[in-house]
Structures are given as structure tokens and as C-alpha cells.
Design a protein around this motif. Structure first.
Motif, mmCIF file in Angstrom:
data_model
loop_
_atom_site.group_PDB
_atom_site.id
_atom_site.type_symbol
_atom_site.label_atom_id
_atom_site.label_comp_id
_atom_site.label_asym_id
_atom_site.label_seq_id
_atom_site.Cartn_x
_atom_site.Cartn_y
_atom_site.Cartn_z
ATOM 1 N N THR A 1 -2.127 -3.947 -11.182
ATOM 2 C CA THR A 1 -2.132 -2.511 -11.457
ATOM 3 C C THR A 1 -1.897 -1.734 -10.170
ATOM 4 O O THR A 1 -2.367 -2.131 -9.095
ATOM 5 N N ASP B 1 -4.039 -3.318 -7.168
ATOM 6 C CA ASP B 1 -5.180 -4.166 -7.510
ATOM 7 C C ASP B 1 -4.640 -5.504 -7.992
ATOM 8 O O ASP B 1 -4.123 -5.616 -9.104
ATOM 9 N N ARG C 1 0.816 -1.217 0.000
ATOM 10 C CA ARG C 1 0.000 0.000 0.000
ATOM 11 C C ARG C 1 0.850 1.268 0.000
ATOM 12 O O ARG C 1 0.426 2.301 -0.533
ATOM 13 N N SER D 1 -2.056 1.888 -3.938
ATOM 14 C CA SER D 1 -3.402 1.352 -4.211
ATOM 15 C C SER D 1 -3.345 0.173 -5.183
ATOM 16 O O SER D 1 -3.898 0.228 -6.286
ATOM 17 N N THR E 1 -6.326 -8.193 -8.611
ATOM 18 C CA THR E 1 -7.284 -8.987 -9.385
ATOM 19 C C THR E 1 -7.019 -8.912 -10.876
ATOM 20 O O THR E 1 -7.587 -9.687 -11.645
ATOM 21 N N THR E 2 -6.194 -7.980 -11.307
ATOM 22 C CA THR E 2 -5.892 -7.835 -12.727
ATOM 23 C C THR E 2 -4.589 -8.543 -13.057
ATOM 24 O O THR E 2 -3.800 -8.868 -12.175
#
Length: 862
Positions: free
Chosen positions: A103, A96, A76, A94, A98-99
Motif C-alpha cells: 500500500t 507499507d 519514499r 509512505s 507488510t501488506t
């Protein structure tokens, strides 16, 4: 010849591989998932998805080099410490997960200034605190989220070199011995620090007290780590020893390692696996100048990895290890700009280092040559400014293998039709043939060719594919011969032997007056060409090794020569020269030109000019209809062989391009070009000609439809739609014609422009439409012929829109209003002058009328 639309005219970078690590301990970080890798490259922080090898973010604009960095375990927060400005920047990422690839969105949260350069920094396991160690011996602990200092820890007599947090999961009951011999309960939040003064200090962060000062090392402390339960503290230093401290008594067990230690750590129980059976839980690892990760069994007090005497090399060695206890592997950072991921699965017999499962080269430095390996081009061989060849995956650019054997820099590469055999040559005066068996993860040197007196800079393998179904084709046998040439000005033809016998030279020829830069064999294996510093290219009979022609015309050294593909003759270039037919070669030279040569009479058919510096590589693409060249100006140019024109210029390099290649598999031949430069940047260019043509056709079709729609609106006098469409299409000519037709007609009663409907449209425009129209009015107002319509429309706008809205329009600056004002003043001044001149004309006409009247009525007496 194929139609012109088959030629490739548009390329775009489908992938760019850039250096992303410039060295230094503490300049690499990995999150606890093992996915996000952060590295420092000069004054940039590069964030990479380690699984796919894709660069997902690059933080720049820091104005100075990064001295050290730290990443929160959950990714983070990222902390960057700048060397000269003493700044510490905190970024929120931030992430992600799940990609694919992962990202991140880096946003700077804050920056703080230290009083001295920051040497090391570390984030606690919760990602809440970050500790920084400076050159003044002070350790500061910061709140990551709020950015204030929570602790100032003083005591080290020199720079701080190592940091390690301990965070207890619950209440700890580990007793420690204080300075006066009194026992007290160890705190839940501890920080161990090591310094150049050879001491280790242990701090209780809850009470901000120095729990212990340990002096077991005789040199700078480089590694610190806590056991999971906090009962042990492990340290390593450049004095060549590891120290295992019992936190109850602070007594130490000292273990000599035989090398300068840069990193140490505890292995989480249960993750280490041995093939010979047996579970080993109490393990520690250490690494340093010997460039290997070693493991010790604490219970037995012995090294599990094989003991070996490894010579320390100043250009090698491990400088950092990153290990998260939830992972089953660890990451090592090496002095040669490589990153390796090691598995805790130890084979039997034990190797001298933990097995490497992934090898990543972060900085290729100067790339001298590269080749795709057929048949599927899944591998790329890269020769950098070193004695090793990197075989990398063309998908991730992670290293698949490192070919070691040469003792000096490798200068040239070549591959056979099958991709099974790779030839290399270098400054050690030798050439080597490697057997590439990626399916079985086998990469071995099959033969060494020794005989040249100086460095070998040119080589070539056979080009002719064996007959389909033959033994050579099915078994992918070694090439029958190899040609080499170099600085000793000789060319050797070698009879390839991979059965253990020493390869022998079939013949050796004194070929040129200066160094030989390139050699290429013809597609039918009957001829070969050699390019030299002596400004000539020679064509040879392959069997006899005799010169059959000399190509003269270049004014400086020739660096590249390539035969045209089979079936392509000089007739493809057209014109009188092209009618001679015969085979062709293309050459690139230091004189900044690319030349096509016909081998019927060894004359120059065409010269391509456009590069501004030396040309290092020239290759054929599009089946021989085009040539691609790369030079020291950092440009890649694509040439149309028939017209001699440059079809495309590809610009993505800032340094000289030394390596250029295309995918050899037919499906992608010429559709993918890869270029590499002296700064280690690799650009993969994808042919997008068909997509570009389709996109242009679609735009043209849409434009025709919109123009027809505009014409229809005008025909039915739908002025609102017509004006809106003309503004959106950016058709100033159509819009001007429309407004001129309105203003020149007989005006309707009460209309300012000439038509009430047009007034209503002009009075209800959006801000974007209004801004575009004002810019058009400014342009029309500069010409006396169109100034009338400009003034009429401007009058409508000024009557319907307030000054505040007009002055606040985006894209309409002061320069627009200044231009409107100055040209309007000029037009009114011109009208005033016309009025004044009209009085003189009227006076003259009245006088002439009177004279004419007097002439008809009576005779004038003078």
C-alpha cells in the motif's frame, strides 16, 4: 424453468485492468525491493504492485503528459516531470510493505518549475538528491526532501540524455586525471551526464567541478553506469558502441555492439550463474534496437550471450533497463509497451538474450477478442490489435506466454472443452490451432489452416464434450474438426490433423453475399450457424454443409451468433411463440438489437432493445435463462429471456466493447463476465445478486425493527428517543405525525410546542440532528397544512439556540434560511389578510343580527 430469484440482476466490477504505460524512455521506475513499479500513462502516474499485478494508486490531475519520472530506491519519494508546463512534482508515497499488495499513500510535497522541458531525471542511491537534465543542456541537482537546487551544472551543447550517480560508501582513493594532467583524489559524490552533443561529462558534486569531459561517442549518449567501486564508468550510445572508461586515466575500451544502444550497466559480482559451471564476476549488459539483453565478460572481452544477427524493427526494441545492484534480476522496458523481468541464470547453450522470467503487457491497445481457457479458467487468451496472442494469468494478468506465428492482426479466438486447444484466425488469411500445456509451460502451434483468399474473421471448434472415460476425454485429444469463415464469404470445414500433415478442407461452401462475421457450432455438433454483413444468419447441417434455414429480420450487419446451451429450448421464453419449442440462437447486430430465434420454424421469438449503438457480442448465461450483450455504446446489458426485460446494465467502459466472455467452468458460469474495449480496458464483472438480496433483506428487517421501536417509544411517550430515532432513520413523515400530535393537543402550561418534554428534547439536539430537523422544517413550511407545526417547532429552536450555532450548521446553507423567511412572510401576510377579512364578516353578522332583531320587534318602514 428456474425461479426468478435465480436470475442474475446485480453485477459489480471485481477487477478492472487498465492501460498503465503509454511509452517513452525514462517513464518507468522500480524501487530497490522490486515490488513497487511506477509508470507514466499520459498525464497520470500509475503505481503497481509488480508481484500481484494490482494497481495500488493512480496520480492524476497533472494537466499535461509526464515526460520523465524517478523513484527513490526506498520508494519514499516519487518525482514527476511534466512536459509542457515544465513543472516538477514531488510526492511522498509512505509505502507499507507488510501488506499484500503493498500500500502507498501519495501526498504531494511540493512542485517546482524548470525553465525548459525535463528530458531525464535520476535519484541518487540514498534517495537524497535528484538530478534533472533539460533540453537546454543544463543539469540541476535538487534536494529531494527540502526542494531546493544544490547544483547547476552547465556544459552540454544540447539536450541531456543520460544521468548516473556514484556514491562511495566510504573514503575513496581513486585518482582521476584533471584537464591539465594533474592528478587529484576522486570525490565521494559523483555525477556522470551524457548529452545529444555526444559528450560525457563527469562532475564532482562536493566541489561542483567538471572532472572530465569524454568524447568517445559519435552519436547521442543513452546509457551510463558506474562500477560498484567507482573505478569504471560504462557508457552506450546510438552510434552502436559501448565505452568502458578507467576513472584513473579516463582511457576507454570501445566495444562495437552492432545495434543502437539505449541502456548499459554493470552486473553485481556473484549474481550471474551459468549452468555449464564457472563463476563470472566482471560483467556488463547492454540493450537496444535488437530487442534483447546482452551480456559481456570484461575479463575475456567477449559476449556471453549468443551472438546473433537480429534485424532491427522500428516497432520493437528495448528503450530502458532498470537494475538495482541488490536484485538478482533486471527489468527491461520495450517499445511495444511490454515490461520484462530477466534472470541472471543463463542456461546452456547460451541464448541470444537473458532469459525472461516475467512478461507484462502494460497497454493492450484495442482488444478484439478474448477467451477463458478451461478447465479452471486460470488463463485468458487475449487477441489485441497485433499478430500475437497473449496468454495471461487471470489472477495477476501477467503474461504466461505469447503465441507468435500469425503475420497480421488476429481477429477471432475459440477454445475447446478442455482448454488444451486454442484456435486463432486473422488478417493473414490463415487459422491456427495451438496446443496449450500450461503445466509444462509448453505452448506450440500444432496446425496451420491455409486456404482462404481473404482475412478469416470467424471460426468455431466442436462444442460436444467427449464421453467420460473415453480416450478423447482422458488424453484431451485434438478437436475433430474446425470451421472457418471470413471476408471471402466462404465457410470451410477442416479435418484437424496435428501429426505434421497439412490440414485439408473437408468441404468449402459459398455461404453469404458479404463478409462472414461469426460462426458457432451447436452443443450436439449437428448444426452450425453463420452471421454475415448481408444481414442474415444461416443455419447449416454440419455433416453435409448444406443450408437448412435462414434467419431474416435484422436491418443491418449481424456480428454475433450463439446457440443456446444444451437442454434449453424456445419454450423457456413462454407465450405462444415459446410453445413452439426447439433449439434457439441469439444474435447481435449493427441495428442495435439482440434477437432470439427459434429453429423450429426459423422465426424471431423476441427482440431486446436498449443499446444505443452496434452490438458486437451476445452470449448466454445462467444456463440459458439470460443473455448478456456488449456493444459500441460501451455498455454491457443482461437480459431476462422469458420477460424480455433488461435485468442489469453494466457501465464501466468509455469505448466500444469488442470482446465479451464468461467463465466456462460450471461453478462460475454466468457468475463472472469479462468485457474488453477498444481502449484496452478489461472489466471483470462478478455476480453479487445473492449478496445484494441478502443485504436488502437485512436492511428491510432492520427497518421493520426500528419502526416497531419508534412505535413503542411513541406509545410510552418517550419523546426524546422517538424524535432522535425518527431523525436518524430519515423518516420525515413519522416525525411530522409525531410533532403534529403534540402541537394539536391541549398545550401544557409553559410549553412552546405543546408538551414540556418535547421542548426539552428539541432544546438538546446535536448539530447533525439539528441540521436535519431544520431541513424538514423548511419543507413543512412550504405547505399551509403543515406550516403551523413547522412554525411551532421553529419557535422552540430559535428560543433555545443562538444565531451563530444555527448559521454554522453543516448542510444548512443560506438557501434553507431564505426559504424559511420567504414562506414565513407569506404565511403571516395570509394571516393578516384573514384578519382583515374577518372584520368584514363580523360587521356583516352584526348587521344581520340587527335586521333579524328588527324583524321580530316591529315592522320596518321603508
Amino acid at each position: 424453468m428456474a425461479p426468478s430469484q435465480a436470475l442474475k440482476t446485480t453485477f459489480k466490477p471485481s477487477r478492472v485492468v487498465q492501460p498503465f504505460y503509454s511509452g517513452g524512455a525514462g517513464c518507468v521506475a522500480l524501487d530497490s525491493s522490486g515490488r513497487i513499479l511506477v509508470t507514466a500513462y499520459g498525464d497520470e502516474a500509475v503505481i503497481t504492485d509488480i508481484e500481484s499485478g494490482a494497481e495500488i494508486a493512480r496520480i492524476d490531475g497533472l494537466e499535461d503528459e509526464i515526460s520523465t519520472l524517478a523513484l527513490a530506491p526506498d520508494a519514499r519519494y516519487l518525482i514527476l516531470c511534466i512536459s509542457k508546463s515544465y513543472q516538477m512534482h514531488t510526492y511522498a508515497l509512505s509505502p507499507d510493505f507488510t501488506t499484500s499488495p503493498v500500500t502507498v499513500t501519495p501526498e504531494q510535497e511540493r512542485q517546482a518549475r524548470q525553465t525548459t522541458p525535463t528530458i531525464v531525471c535520476a535519484v541518487d542511491p540514498t534517495g537524497t538528491l535528484v538530478a534533472t537534465g533539460g533540453a537546454d543542456g543544463i543539469v540541476k541537482v535538487w534536494d529531494v526532501r527540502k526542494g531546493f537546487v544544490t547544483h547547476n551544472l552547465r556544459g552540454h551543447g544540447g539536450l541531456v540524455s543520460a544521468l548516473s550517480f556514484f556514491m562511495a560508501e566510504g573514503e575513496t582513493t581513486v585518482p582521476v586525471v584533471a584537464k591539465k594532467g594533474k592528478k587529484k583524489v576522486m570525490g565521494r559524490f559523483m555525477l556522470a551526464t551524457g548529452g545529444e552533443d555526444t559528450t560525457i561529462r563527469v562532475w564532482d558534486l562536493e566541489t561542483t567541478t567538471n572532472v572530465a569531459t569524454l568524447q568517445q561517442h559519435g552519436s547521442i549518449v543513452r546509457g551510463l553506469d558506474w562500477s560498484t567501486d567507482g573505478t569504471r564508468l560504462l557508457s552506450g550510445g546510438r552510434d552502436g558502441v559501448m565505452c568502458l572508461f578507467d576513472t584513473k586515466t579516463w582511457n576507454a575500451v570501445v566495444t562495437p555492439t552492432g545495434e543502437e544502444v539505449e541502456a548499459v550497466g554493470f552486473v553485481k559480482p556473484g549474481v550471474f550463474v551459468r549452468e555449464d559451471g564457472g563463476r563470472v564476476d566482471k560483467l556488463v549488459f547492454a540493450a537496444g534496437r535488437q530487442d534483447r539483453v546482452r551480456v559481456w565478460d570484461l575479463a575475456k572481452g567477449e559476449e556471453i550471450t549468443k551472438e546473433a544477427k537480429v534485424e532491427e524493427d522500428e516497432e520493437k526494441g528495448i528503450i530502458q533497463i532498470i537494475y538495482h545492484k541488490n536484485l538478482t534480476s533486471l527489468l527491461s522496458v520495450h517499445h511495444d509497451y511490454t515490461i520484462q523481468i530477466h534472470s541472471f541464470h543463463l542456461p546452456s547453450p547460451a541464448p541470444i538474450s537473458l532469459p525472461t522470467t516475467r512478461h507484462i503487457t502494460t497497454n493492450y491497445d484495442q482488444i478484439l477478442d478474448l477467451q477463458y481457457l478451461p478447465p479452471d479458467s486460470s488463463l485468458i487468451a487475449i487477441a489485441t490489435n497485433s499478430e500475437n496472442v497473449s496468454l495471461v494469468s487471470s489472477a495477476t494478468f501477467h503474461d504466461v506466454a505469447i503465441l507468435r506465428g500469425h503475420t497480421e492482426t488476429i481477429l477471432a479466438l475459440d477454445v475447446d472443452w478442455s482448454g488444451r486447444w486454442l484456435a486463432t484466425a486473422g488478417k493473414d488469411n490463415d487459422a491456427r490451432l495451438w496446443k496449450i500445456d500450461a503445466e509444462n509451460n509448453s505452448f506450440t502451434c500444432a496446425a496451420v489452416f491455409t486456404g482462404h483468399a481473404e482475412s478469416v474473421a470467424a471460426l468455431s471448434l466442436p462444442r460436444q464434450r467427449p464421453q467420460e472415460g473415453s480416450k478423447a476425454a482422458t488424453e484431451k485429444l485434438p478437436p475433430k474438426f474446425m470451421l472457418t469463415g471470413g471476408a471471402d464469404r466462404t465457410i470451410k470445414k477442416w479435418d484437424v490433423s496435428v501429426d505434421g500433415k497439412k490440414p485439408r478442407a473437408v468441404w468449402t461452401k459459398r455461404a453469404h453475399e458479404k463478409d462472414i462475421n461469426a460462426i458457432d457450432v451447436s452443443p450436439d455438433d449437428t448444426l452450425f450457424a453463420s452471421a454475415s454483413q448481408d444481414r442474415t444468419v444461416k443455419i447449416w447441417s454440419l455433416e453435409e454443409g448444406e443450408t437448412i434455414g435462414v434467419l431474416r429480420g435484422h436491418r443491418r450487419a449481424v456480428w454475433s451468433v450463439k446457440f443456446a446451451p444444451a437442454g434449453v429450448s424456445a419454450a423457456v421464453v413462454g407465450g405462444e411463440a415459446g410453445m413452439k419449442g426447439g433449439k434457439m440462437v441469439v444474435t447481435g447486430s449493427t441495428d442495435k438489437t439482440v434477437k432470439l430465434w427459434g429453429l423450429a420454424d426459423y422465426s424471431c421469438i423476441k427482440t431486446f432493445e436498449g443499446h444505443t449503438n452496434s452490438i458486437q457480442r451476445a452470449l448466454w448465461i445462467s444456463g440459458g435463462l439470460q443473455v448478456v450483450s456488449g456493444g459500441n455504446d460501451g455498455l454491457v446489458k443482461v437480459w431476462d429471456v422469458k420477460s424480455g426485460e433488461c435485468s442489469a446494465t453494466l457501465d464501466n467502459h468509455e469505448q466500444r466493447i469488442w470482446a465479451l466472455a464468461t467463465r466456462p467452468d460450471e461453478e462460475f458460469s454466468g457468475s463472472t463476465i469479462v468485457s474488453a474495449d477498444a481502449e484496452g480496458v478489461i472489466t471483470i464483472w462478478a455476480d453479487v445478486t445473492s449478496e445484494t438480496i441478502a443485504e436488502a433483506d437485512a436492511k428491510e428487517q432492520a427497518l421493520v425493527e426500528e419502526e416497531q421501536k419508534l412505535h413503542n417509544y411513541i406509545s410510552i411517550k418517550d419523546y426524546r428517543s422517538a424524535i432522535s430515532l425518527a431523525l436518524s432513520l430519515n423518516h420525515p413523515g413519522r416525525l411530522l405525525n409525531l410533532l403534529q400530535s403534540v402541537t394539536s393537543a391541549t398545550p401544557e402550561t409553559g410549553s412552546l410546542s405543546g408538551l414540556v418534554a418535547v421542548d426539552e428534547v428539541l432544546a438538546s439536539l446535536s448539530d447533525s440532528q439539528l441540521g436535519v430537523l431544520l431541513c424538514r422544517i423548511r419543507d413543512w413550511n412550504t405547505n399551509a397544512r403543515t406550516a403551523v407545526v413547522a412554525q411551532r417547532v421553529l419557535h422552540v429552536l430559535l428560543r433555545n439556540y443562538g444565531a451563530q450555532r444555527l448559521m454554522g450548521l453543516r448542510g444548512v446553507g443560506r438557501d434553507v434560511w431564505d426559504a424559511l423567511g420567504s414562506y414565513t412572510d407569506r404565511h403571516y401576510k395570509r394571516m393578516e389578510e384573514l384578519v382583515e377579512e374577518s372584520f368584514m364578516v363580523e360587521y356583516t353578522l352584526r348587521e344581520m343580527e340587527q335586521v333579524m332583531a328588527d324583524g321580530t320587534g316591529m315592522e320596518i318602514e321603508w
